[in-house]
Motif scaffolding. Structure first.
Motif, PDB file in Angstrom:
ATOM      1  N   ILE A 153       0.818  -1.221   0.000  1.00  0.00           N
ATOM      2  CA  ILE A 153       0.000   0.000   0.000  1.00  0.00           C
ATOM      3  C   ILE A 153       0.850   1.268   0.000  1.00  0.00           C
ATOM      4  O   ILE A 153       0.321   2.368  -0.172  1.00  0.00           O
ATOM      5  CB  ILE A 153      -0.995   0.042   1.179  1.00  0.00           C
ATOM      6  CG1 ILE A 153      -0.251   0.014   2.520  1.00  0.00           C
ATOM      7  CG2 ILE A 153      -2.000  -1.089   1.099  1.00  0.00           C
ATOM      8  CD1 ILE A 153      -1.111   0.469   3.677  1.00  0.00           C
ATOM      9  N   ALA A 154       2.157   1.137   0.196  1.00  0.00           N
ATOM     10  CA  ALA A 154       3.052   2.306   0.122  1.00  0.00           C
ATOM     11  C   ALA A 154       4.477   1.795  -0.057  1.00  0.00           C
ATOM     12  O   ALA A 154       4.808   0.690   0.371  1.00  0.00           O
ATOM     13  CB  ALA A 154       2.949   3.163   1.383  1.00  0.00           C
ATOM     14  N   ARG A 155       5.292   2.626  -0.726  1.00  0.00           N
ATOM     15  CA  ARG A 155       6.719   2.304  -0.833  1.00  0.00           C
ATOM     16  C   ARG A 155       7.507   3.593  -0.700  1.00  0.00           C
ATOM     17  O   ARG A 155       7.243   4.561  -1.412  1.00  0.00           O
ATOM     18  CB  ARG A 155       7.039   1.626  -2.158  1.00  0.00           C
ATOM     19  CG  ARG A 155       8.460   1.028  -2.171  1.00  0.00           C
ATOM     20  CD  ARG A 155       8.869   0.533  -3.544  1.00  0.00           C
ATOM     21  NE  ARG A 155       7.836  -0.271  -4.160  1.00  0.00           N
ATOM     22  CZ  ARG A 155       7.668  -0.343  -5.481  1.00  0.00           C
ATOM     23  NH1 ARG A 155       8.462   0.326  -6.294  1.00  0.00           N
ATOM     24  NH2 ARG A 155       6.708  -1.082  -5.991  1.00  0.00           N
TER      25      ARG A 155
ATOM     26  N   ASP B 170      -9.960  -5.325  -3.489  1.00  0.00           N
ATOM     27  CA  ASP B 170     -10.691  -4.104  -3.848  1.00  0.00           C
ATOM     28  C   ASP B 170     -10.669  -3.067  -2.733  1.00  0.00           C
ATOM     29  O   ASP B 170     -10.630  -1.862  -2.999  1.00  0.00           O
ATOM     30  CB  ASP B 170     -12.153  -4.440  -4.179  1.00  0.00           C
ATOM     31  CG  ASP B 170     -12.265  -5.329  -5.407  1.00  0.00           C
ATOM     32  OD1 ASP B 170     -12.177  -6.563  -5.229  1.00  0.00           O
ATOM     33  OD2 ASP B 170     -12.420  -4.792  -6.509  1.00  0.00           O
ATOM     34  N   ASP B 171     -10.728  -3.526  -1.477  1.00  0.00           N
ATOM     35  CA  ASP B 171     -10.825  -2.559  -0.375  1.00  0.00           C
ATOM     36  C   ASP B 171      -9.502  -1.820  -0.147  1.00  0.00           C
ATOM     37  O   ASP B 171      -9.497  -0.691   0.337  1.00  0.00           O
ATOM     38  CB  ASP B 171     -11.268  -3.261   0.914  1.00  0.00           C
ATOM     39  CG  ASP B 171     -10.314  -4.379   1.322  1.00  0.00           C
ATOM     40  OD1 ASP B 171      -9.719  -4.993   0.420  1.00  0.00           O
ATOM     41  OD2 ASP B 171     -10.163  -4.627   2.531  1.00  0.00           O
ATOM     42  N   LEU B 172      -8.388  -2.440  -0.518  1.00  0.00           N
ATOM     43  CA  LEU B 172      -7.092  -1.761  -0.357  1.00  0.00           C
ATOM     44  C   LEU B 172      -6.792  -0.836  -1.522  1.00  0.00           C
ATOM     45  O   LEU B 172      -6.018   0.107  -1.388  1.00  0.00           O
ATOM     46  CB  LEU B 172      -5.953  -2.791  -0.249  1.00  0.00           C
ATOM     47  CG  LEU B 172      -5.966  -3.737   0.940  1.00  0.00           C
ATOM     48  CD1 LEU B 172      -4.720  -4.622   0.915  1.00  0.00           C
ATOM     49  CD2 LEU B 172      -6.038  -2.977   2.253  1.00  0.00           C
ATOM     50  N   TYR B 173      -7.362  -1.135  -2.673  1.00  0.00           N
ATOM     51  CA  TYR B 173      -7.015  -0.389  -3.891  1.00  0.00           C
ATOM     52  C   TYR B 173      -8.263   0.180  -4.567  1.00  0.00           C
ATOM     53  O   TYR B 173      -8.689  -0.305  -5.607  1.00  0.00           O
ATOM     54  CB  TYR B 173      -6.255  -1.297  -4.874  1.00  0.00           C
ATOM     55  CG  TYR B 173      -4.990  -1.860  -4.298  1.00  0.00           C
ATOM     56  CD1 TYR B 173      -3.859  -1.059  -4.119  1.00  0.00           C
ATOM     57  CD2 TYR B 173      -4.911  -3.185  -3.898  1.00  0.00           C
ATOM     58  CE1 TYR B 173      -2.698  -1.577  -3.566  1.00  0.00           C
ATOM     59  CE2 TYR B 173      -3.753  -3.706  -3.347  1.00  0.00           C
ATOM     60  CZ  TYR B 173      -2.649  -2.895  -3.189  1.00  0.00           C
ATOM     61  OH  TYR B 173      -1.499  -3.409  -2.644  1.00  0.00           O
ATOM     62  N   PRO B 174      -8.882   1.204  -3.959  1.00  0.00           N
ATOM     63  CA  PRO B 174      -9.938   1.909  -4.707  1.00  0.00           C
ATOM     64  C   PRO B 174      -9.306   2.613  -5.908  1.00  0.00           C
ATOM     65  O   PRO B 174      -8.086   2.725  -6.005  1.00  0.00           O
ATOM     66  CB  PRO B 174     -10.469   2.912  -3.680  1.00  0.00           C
ATOM     67  CG  PRO B 174      -9.330   3.124  -2.735  1.00  0.00           C
ATOM     68  CD  PRO B 174      -8.581   1.833  -2.680  1.00  0.00           C
ATOM     69  N   ASP B 175     -10.161   3.070  -6.822  1.00  0.00           N
ATOM     70  CA  ASP B 175      -9.628   3.786  -7.985  1.00  0.00           C
ATOM     71  C   ASP B 175      -8.767   4.952  -7.516  1.00  0.00           C
ATOM     72  O   ASP B 175      -9.122   5.679  -6.588  1.00  0.00           O
ATOM     73  CB  ASP B 175     -10.773   4.308  -8.857  1.00  0.00           C
ATOM     74  CG  ASP B 175     -11.490   3.170  -9.580  1.00  0.00           C
ATOM     75  OD1 ASP B 175     -11.028   2.010  -9.446  1.00  0.00           O
ATOM     76  OD2 ASP B 175     -12.490   3.429 -10.256  1.00  0.00           O
ATOM     77  N   THR B 176      -7.629   5.132  -8.173  1.00  0.00           N
ATOM     78  CA  THR B 176      -6.655   6.136  -7.733  1.00  0.00           C
ATOM     79  C   THR B 176      -6.355   7.109  -8.870  1.00  0.00           C
ATOM     80  O   THR B 176      -6.706   6.852 -10.030  1.00  0.00           O
ATOM     81  CB  THR B 176      -5.363   5.453  -7.250  1.00  0.00           C
ATOM     82  OG1 THR B 176      -4.543   6.414  -6.606  1.00  0.00           O
ATOM     83  CG2 THR B 176      -4.588   4.835  -8.410  1.00  0.00           C
ATOM     84  N   ALA B 177      -5.722   8.229  -8.535  1.00  0.00           N
ATOM     85  CA  ALA B 177      -5.412   9.252  -9.542  1.00  0.00           C
ATOM     86  C   ALA B 177      -4.484   8.677 -10.610  1.00  0.00           C
ATOM     87  O   ALA B 177      -3.444   8.102 -10.303  1.00  0.00           O
ATOM     88  CB  ALA B 177      -4.766  10.459  -8.873  1.00  0.00           C
ATOM     89  N   GLY B 178      -4.887   8.823 -11.869  1.00  0.00           N
ATOM     90  CA  GLY B 178      -4.094   8.311 -12.983  1.00  0.00           C
ATOM     91  C   GLY B 178      -3.207   9.392 -13.577  1.00  0.00           C
ATOM     92  O   GLY B 178      -3.186  10.535 -13.110  1.00  0.00           O
ATOM     93  N   PRO B 179      -2.475   9.043 -14.630  1.00  0.00           N
ATOM     94  CA  PRO B 179      -1.528  10.002 -15.210  1.00  0.00           C
ATOM     95  C   PRO B 179      -2.163  10.999 -16.182  1.00  0.00           C
ATOM     96  O   PRO B 179      -1.467  11.881 -16.687  1.00  0.00           O
ATOM     97  CB  PRO B 179      -0.533   9.091 -15.950  1.00  0.00           C
ATOM     98  CG  PRO B 179      -1.320   7.876 -16.289  1.00  0.00           C
ATOM     99  CD  PRO B 179      -2.348   7.708 -15.226  1.00  0.00           C
ATOM    100  N   GLU B 180      -3.463  10.888 -16.426  1.00  0.00           N
ATOM    101  CA  GLU B 180      -4.108  11.787 -17.389  1.00  0.00           C
ATOM    102  C   GLU B 180      -4.546  13.077 -16.688  1.00  0.00           C
ATOM    103  O   GLU B 180      -5.158  13.044 -15.617  1.00  0.00           O
ATOM    104  CB  GLU B 180      -5.326  11.082 -18.003  1.00  0.00           C
ATOM    105  CG  GLU B 180      -5.940  11.802 -19.182  1.00  0.00           C
ATOM    106  CD  GLU B 180      -4.960  11.994 -20.343  1.00  0.00           C
ATOM    107  OE1 GLU B 180      -4.951  13.106 -20.904  1.00  0.00           O
ATOM    108  OE2 GLU B 180      -4.213  11.061 -20.666  1.00  0.00           O
TER     109      GLU B 180
END
Length: 484
Positions: free
Chosen positions: A334-336, A361-371
């Motif tokens: 979840i972090a590095r 799914d609960d750890l990785y909701p949709d996240t900010a993409g590069p667009e």
């Protein structure tokens, strides 16, 4: 009547940090010794950038993530500044563009070649000149393309359109003293700043107005930090009057009293907060500390919940944080963090232990993409937009162990239908038997064609069984997580 202590439920309660093995570190990097409370490190899914010692100017090193091990002393650097580099930041909308601020009073934006540097990079794409003293803070707009904020020791905040190299806004009357840090809010309509006069300010950059201000957010004289959270609240780190390090959470609607205030310890290193908007976890790293503390921010009192501490032996000179889309989803990472020692950079992986190896799914909701959600001109005209989100499910790579479980999976043994057991077993035996049974006649063309047909049929059968196993695993994963 017995009172039993109730432990607060949280999926991040057991997050643990683990440094990578030595051969996965970046060795022999001469990390900058400049006295400035910057992270000295920036990282994205392609590159690691570290500010390094340089004679006769300022430089930073850009390494492809996979270039681990000992770094050659002659490795090329980005070395166009005439004074030490103080801050660097990767563009969130282009993984090959990085901006740097320096003691030479300039901001430079660089285009890194796709495969990394093969020779020293001395020519920036654009040079932004407008500060009269050294530039110590650089941060890109989270949603608008080519919008960059810089703040200098002249107490001025400048916002640039990098695409046209023009100055969009100059905020030169809002900070009477040195600016410690600047942080955009979720959609980039406001930013907050921490200043040496002990005030935290929330500013509308397009109007050039002060939206809210809290004087003496932390009463100590040492540096403080302020960052926006996804829900619009402000998280600050600083020092008390007795020089104890503090964390605080503020509601911008009412800055009279903090929603929460915690005292940590009496070390003297400035606390650098790193925030993950997807999990609402704040990681706090102290300059010169050898630990990373992490806290979950929730809507219920006491709002800031201590989770755990990662501790190592060596103190940290600086720290970089990987964006969510650069993490290994299949390992529940979840972090590095990229921790800078005096002569090396050591990745530290934060993991949530899970039994299932399915996508969580609960750890990785949709996240900010590069667009980018907006062009610079749209933002200047008054438009706001939230980041364009992407799913990390596509980034999910099944582990090798999972590929091999088709024939020897036992997790589902209790609930496995009888038909599956038979077909699974026959598939496994067929896969192992066919090559040895038919290779004897491989010299004859007709038999070779038969072997190929059988292999194709077996491949289809294995694929069908694999899909069926995946469906069953998903159902089991949902049952284990209590979704059904």
């Amino acid at each position: 009547m017995s009172f039993r202590k109730v432990v607060r439920q949280s999926k991040f309660r057991h997050v643990f940090g683990q440094p990578v093995k030595n051969d996965q570190c970046y060795e022999d990097i001469r990390v900058s010794r400049v006295t400035w409370d910057s992270t000295f490190c920036a990282v994205n899914p392609k590159f690691l950038a570290v500010i390094v010692e340089a004679s006769g100017g300022g430089a930073f090193m850009v390494l492809p993530l996979n270039k681990t091990g000992r770094i050659d002393k002659a490795y090329p650097t980005v070395c166009g500044h005439t004074g030490p580099v103080l801050d660097i930041d990767w563009c969130p909308h282009n993984d090959e563009v990085i901006a740097s601020g320096s003691e030479d009073c300039t901001v430079m934006v660089w285009q890194i070649p796709e495969n990394g540097l093969t020779s020293p990079l001395t020519e920036p794409v654009v040079v932004l000149e407008g500060h009269t003293k050294r530039v110590g803070i650089i941060t890109w707009h989270p949603t608008a393309r080519n919008v960059l904020l810089s703040a200098g020791c002249d107490n001025v905040v400048l916002i640039w359109n990098v695409g046209t190299a023009e100055e969009l806004y100059r905020l030169d009357s809002l900070h009477p003293d040195l600016i410690y840090n600047v942080s955009w809010n979720h959609n980039g309509s406001l930013f907050c700043s921490a200043c040496k006069d002990k005030s935290v300010r929330i500013i509308d950059p397009r109007r050039g107005t002060l939206v809210a201000e809290r004087e003496k957010a932390h009463e100590g004289a040492r540096p403080m930090r302020a960052i926006f959270l996804a829900d619009g609240k402000v998280f600050t780190t600083g020092f008390s009057r007795m020089s104890e390090r503090q964390l605080a959470l503020w509601d911008p609607e009412n800055l009279e009293e903090p929603m929460a205030l915690q005292e940590l310890d009496s070390s003297n290193g400035a606390l650098l907060p790193f925030y993950d908007p997807d999990t609402s976890v704040v990681y706090v790293c102290g300059k010169g500390d050898s630990s990373i503390r992490y806290f979950e921010i929730t809507d219920e009192p006491p709002y800031i919940h201590f989770l755990n501490t990662f501790t190592s032996k060596e103190p940290q000179r600086g720290m970089g944080s990987m964006p969510k889309r650069g993490l290994e989803v299949s390992k529940c990472e979840i972090a590095r963090f990229y921790k800078l020692h005096e002569r090396k950079c050591e990745p530290i992986v934060m993991t949530v232990p899970r039994k299932s190896d399915l996508f969580q799914d609960d750890l990785y909701p949709d996240t900010a993409g590069p667009e980018a959600a907006l062009e610079a001109e749209d933002w200047v005209s008054g438009q706001d937009a939230n980041p364009i989100l992407i799913s990390l499910r596509e980034a999910y790579v099944p582990s090798k162990q999972r590929d091999l479980k088709v024939s020897r999976r036992n997790v589902l043994s209790d609930s496995r239908p009888a038909s599956y057991s038979r077909s699974g077993a026959s598939t496994a035996t067929a896969v192992t038997d066919v090559p040895s049974g038919n290779l004897a006649g491989a010299g004859e063309a007709g038999k070779l064609e038969e072997v190929m047909q059988e292999l194709r049929a077996l491949r289809m059968l294995v694929k069908e069984q694999g899909e069926r196993i995946s469906r069953l695993e998903e159902q089991l994963g949902r049952m284990e997580n209590g979704d059904t």
